[in-house]
Design an enzyme around this catalytic site. Sequence first.
Site, PDB file in Angstrom:
ATOM      1  N   CYS A  45      -2.276  -0.270   7.400  1.00  0.00           N
ATOM      2  CA  CYS A  45      -1.501   0.960   7.263  1.00  0.00           C
ATOM      3  C   CYS A  45      -1.566   1.806   8.536  1.00  0.00           C
ATOM      4  O   CYS A  45      -0.564   2.406   8.939  1.00  0.00           O
ATOM      5  CB  CYS A  45      -1.980   1.754   6.061  1.00  0.00           C
ATOM      6  SG  CYS A  45      -1.621   0.898   4.505  1.00  0.00           S
ATOM      7  N   GLU A  60       1.018   3.913   1.826  1.00  0.00           N
ATOM      8  CA  GLU A  60       1.556   4.320   3.122  1.00  0.00           C
ATOM      9  C   GLU A  60       2.733   3.449   3.547  1.00  0.00           C
ATOM     10  O   GLU A  60       3.754   3.944   4.016  1.00  0.00           O
ATOM     11  CB  GLU A  60       0.475   4.236   4.218  1.00  0.00           C
ATOM     12  CG  GLU A  60      -0.745   5.069   3.969  1.00  0.00           C
ATOM     13  CD  GLU A  60      -1.876   4.308   3.293  1.00  0.00           C
ATOM     14  OE1 GLU A  60      -3.035   4.541   3.676  1.00  0.00           O
ATOM     15  OE2 GLU A  60      -1.609   3.490   2.391  1.00  0.00           O
ATOM     16  N   HIS A  92       0.855  -1.190   0.000  1.00  0.00           N
ATOM     17  CA  HIS A  92       0.000   0.000   0.000  1.00  0.00           C
ATOM     18  C   HIS A  92       0.888   1.235   0.000  1.00  0.00           C
ATOM     19  O   HIS A  92       2.039   1.200   0.457  1.00  0.00           O
ATOM     20  CB  HIS A  92      -0.890   0.018   1.238  1.00  0.00           C
ATOM     21  CG  HIS A  92      -2.003  -0.986   1.200  1.00  0.00           C
ATOM     22  ND1 HIS A  92      -3.108  -0.868   2.002  1.00  0.00           N
ATOM     23  CD2 HIS A  92      -2.175  -2.118   0.470  1.00  0.00           C
ATOM     24  CE1 HIS A  92      -3.927  -1.876   1.773  1.00  0.00           C
ATOM     25  NE2 HIS A  92      -3.379  -2.663   0.853  1.00  0.00           N
ATOM     26  N   CYS A 151      -6.093   2.044   5.919  1.00  0.00           N
ATOM     27  CA  CYS A 151      -6.738   0.794   6.316  1.00  0.00           C
ATOM     28  C   CYS A 151      -6.134   0.324   7.644  1.00  0.00           C
ATOM     29  O   CYS A 151      -5.173   0.933   8.147  1.00  0.00           O
ATOM     30  CB  CYS A 151      -6.522  -0.256   5.222  1.00  0.00           C
ATOM     31  SG  CYS A 151      -4.817  -0.863   5.125  1.00  0.00           S
TER      32      CYS A 151
END
Length: 142
Positions: A79, A48, A46, A76
Amino acid sequence: MDAAFAEAETAAMRGEVPIGAVVVRDGIIIGSGGNRTRELNDPTAHAEVLAIREACSREMSERLPGADLYVTLEPCPMCAAAISFARIRRLYFGAADEKGGAVVSGARLYNLPTCHHAPEVYSGFGEVRSAEMLKAFFKEKR
């Protein structure tokens, strides 16, 4: 936040969900990333996480006290946990994610008693732009 949006746009051009993130310390970007889950066949890739990995590598540390993270969508659970473990000082994000978010939506990780570090959280930065980018991406995919 503009740099995070640039990362999101680049992710979309790769066919990834358009989410971008940058880690900033003292006004300098020390880590950046856009989603690469499909490209890398990695569910942890992801935006991040990639930005935090780059910043930690650059700083030669597993923690980033005094650093801020800018991301185009509410993080999420994975993250949000990475942000906590990295000891990010402030989190700035665009659109809330009612289905998958874990900061102001869903689990609200930073409000749990088991959370060791909660960054200061600021939402709504580029919210409309982020939401429109995501809607356009998914509309094109359907």
